[in-house]
Design a protein around this motif. Sequence first.
Motif, PDB file in Angstrom:
ATOM      1  N   MET A   1       0.852  -1.173   0.000  1.00 56.63           N
ATOM      2  CA  MET A   1       0.000   0.000   0.000  1.00 56.63           C
ATOM      3  C   MET A   1       0.896   1.234   0.000  1.00 56.63           C
ATOM      4  N   ASN A   2       0.660   2.095  -0.961  1.00 59.27           N
ATOM      5  CA  ASN A   2       1.476   3.290  -1.102  1.00 59.27           C
ATOM      6  C   ASN A   2       0.560   4.509  -1.156  1.00 59.27           C
ATOM      7  N   ILE A   3       0.571   5.298  -0.101  1.00 56.09           N
ATOM      8  CA  ILE A   3      -0.258   6.500  -0.046  1.00 56.09           C
ATOM      9  C   ILE A   3       0.623   7.700  -0.350  1.00 56.09           C
ATOM     10  N   ILE A   4       0.167   8.505  -1.293  1.00 55.40           N
ATOM     11  CA  ILE A   4       0.928   9.677  -1.712  1.00 55.40           C
ATOM     12  C   ILE A   4       0.156  10.930  -1.338  1.00 55.40           C
ATOM     13  N   ILE A   5       0.819  11.809  -0.620  1.00 53.19           N
ATOM     14  CA  ILE A   5       0.223  13.083  -0.221  1.00 53.19           C
ATOM     15  C   ILE A   5       0.754  14.159  -1.161  1.00 53.19           C
ATOM     16  N   SER A   6      -0.160  14.914  -1.742  1.00 51.22           N
ATOM     17  CA  SER A   6       0.224  15.976  -2.661  1.00 51.22           C
ATOM     18  C   SER A   6      -0.047  17.333  -2.029  1.00 51.22           C
ATOM     19  N   ASN A   7       1.000  18.139  -1.925  1.00 53.07           N
ATOM     20  CA  ASN A   7       0.840  19.486  -1.383  1.00 53.07           C
ATOM     21  C   ASN A   7       0.115  20.402  -2.370  1.00 53.07           C
ATOM     22  N   SER A   8       0.127  20.028  -3.653  1.00 50.98           N
ATOM     23  CA  SER A   8      -0.520  20.867  -4.664  1.00 50.98           C
ATOM     24  C   SER A   8      -2.009  20.538  -4.832  1.00 50.98           C
ATOM     25  N   SER A   9      -2.472  19.483  -4.164  1.00 47.91           N
ATOM     26  CA  SER A   9      -3.882  19.105  -4.263  1.00 47.91           C
ATOM     27  C   SER A   9      -4.754  20.095  -3.494  1.00 47.91           C
ATOM     28  N   SER A  10      -5.947  20.323  -4.025  1.00 43.52           N
ATOM     29  CA  SER A  10      -6.893  21.195  -3.323  1.00 43.52           C
ATOM     30  C   SER A  10      -7.612  20.437  -2.201  1.00 43.52           C
ATOM     31  N   ASP A  11      -7.505  19.102  -2.213  1.00 43.33           N
ATOM     32  CA  ASP A  11      -8.126  18.285  -1.164  1.00 43.33           C
ATOM     33  C   ASP A  11      -7.283  18.319   0.104  1.00 43.33           C
ATOM     34  N   PRO A  12      -7.939  18.371   1.272  1.00 45.89           N
ATOM     35  CA  PRO A  12      -7.176  18.295   2.518  1.00 45.89           C
ATOM     36  C   PRO A  12      -6.488  16.927   2.635  1.00 45.89           C
ATOM     37  N   ILE A  13      -5.448  16.866   3.436  1.00 47.94           N
ATOM     38  CA  ILE A  13      -4.641  15.649   3.554  1.00 47.94           C
ATOM     39  C   ILE A  13      -5.476  14.458   4.004  1.00 47.94           C
ATOM     40  N   TYR A  14      -6.355  14.659   4.987  1.00 42.25           N
ATOM     41  CA  TYR A  14      -7.151  13.515   5.465  1.00 42.25           C
ATOM     42  C   TYR A  14      -8.007  12.943   4.340  1.00 42.25           C
ATOM     43  N   LEU A  15      -8.500  13.809   3.450  1.00 41.02           N
ATOM     44  CA  LEU A  15      -9.337  13.361   2.339  1.00 41.02           C
ATOM     45  C   LEU A  15      -8.510  12.625   1.287  1.00 41.02           C
ATOM     46  N   GLN A  16      -7.285  13.079   1.072  1.00 44.86           N
ATOM     47  CA  GLN A  16      -6.396  12.372   0.148  1.00 44.86           C
ATOM     48  C   GLN A  16      -6.144  10.950   0.645  1.00 44.86           C
ATOM     49  N   ILE A  17      -5.916  10.814   1.943  1.00 45.56           N
ATOM     50  CA  ILE A  17      -5.698   9.488   2.540  1.00 45.56           C
ATOM     51  C   ILE A  17      -6.963   8.645   2.405  1.00 45.56           C
ATOM     52  N   THR A  18      -8.091   9.235   2.765  1.00 43.86           N
ATOM     53  CA  THR A  18      -9.379   8.532   2.692  1.00 43.86           C
ATOM     54  C   THR A  18      -9.642   8.023   1.280  1.00 43.86           C
ATOM     55  N   ASN A  19      -9.487   8.875   0.294  1.00 42.92           N
ATOM     56  CA  ASN A  19      -9.766   8.493  -1.095  1.00 42.92           C
ATOM     57  C   ASN A  19      -8.842   7.390  -1.588  1.00 42.92           C
ATOM     58  N   GLN A  20      -7.572   7.468  -1.217  1.00 41.14           N
ATOM     59  CA  GLN A  20      -6.637   6.435  -1.658  1.00 41.14           C
ATOM     60  C   GLN A  20      -6.929   5.095  -0.982  1.00 41.14           C
ATOM     61  N   LEU A  21      -7.259   5.131   0.309  1.00 46.92           N
ATOM     62  CA  LEU A  21      -7.596   3.882   0.992  1.00 46.92           C
ATOM     63  C   LEU A  21      -8.886   3.280   0.445  1.00 46.92           C
ATOM     64  N   LYS A  22      -9.866   4.121   0.133  1.00 47.17           N
ATOM     65  CA  LYS A  22     -11.109   3.621  -0.484  1.00 47.17           C
ATOM     66  C   LYS A  22     -10.786   2.904  -1.784  1.00 47.17           C
ATOM     67  N   LYS A  23      -9.932   3.520  -2.574  1.00 43.27           N
ATOM     68  CA  LYS A  23      -9.553   2.922  -3.859  1.00 43.27           C
ATOM     69  C   LYS A  23      -8.915   1.553  -3.644  1.00 43.27           C
ATOM     70  N   TYR A  24      -7.996   1.455  -2.674  1.00 45.49           N
ATOM     71  CA  TYR A  24      -7.351   0.170  -2.392  1.00 45.49           C
ATOM     72  C   TYR A  24      -8.366  -0.878  -1.937  1.00 45.49           C
ATOM     73  N   ILE A  25      -9.360  -0.461  -1.174  1.00 43.84           N
ATOM     74  CA  ILE A  25     -10.380  -1.392  -0.690  1.00 43.84           C
ATOM     75  C   ILE A  25     -11.292  -1.814  -1.838  1.00 43.84           C
TER      76      ILE A  25
END
Length: 122
Positions: A1-25
């Motif tokens: 599992m590789n979660i990537i946090i993007s500082n240039s994303s308009s999404d907050p960090i918790y949402l970036q994590i949530t979305n990536q974990l949802k995708k993996y699931i």
Amino acid sequence: MNIIISNSSSDPIYLQITNQLKKYIITGDLKETEPLPSIRKLAKELQISVITTKRAYEELEKEGFVESVRGKGFYVALKNKDLIREKKMQMIENKLSKIIDESKMLGLGIDELIEIIKLLYE
């Protein structure tokens, strides 16, 4: 599992994590009943606040993707196969919506777009 946090994303960090974990699931990369990294471990790996990681896990729990076991951590929830299929369909629809928008900007007609999809599908 590789979660990537993007500082240039308009999404907050918790949402970036949530979305990536949802995708993996949804894709099955994280299997039912599989444990997630501890909140502290993930926070350390991503070099972010424990509070941010906790919020991401709590969001996933609210949406039914994970379950918490007191004193043991978070685990991928047992899912109904139809619900997983529905989530995958929703992901496809979102991606197709973006593709359609880009196609319209390029001036592609629906027949051209369908032809491209047919060629790629084969």
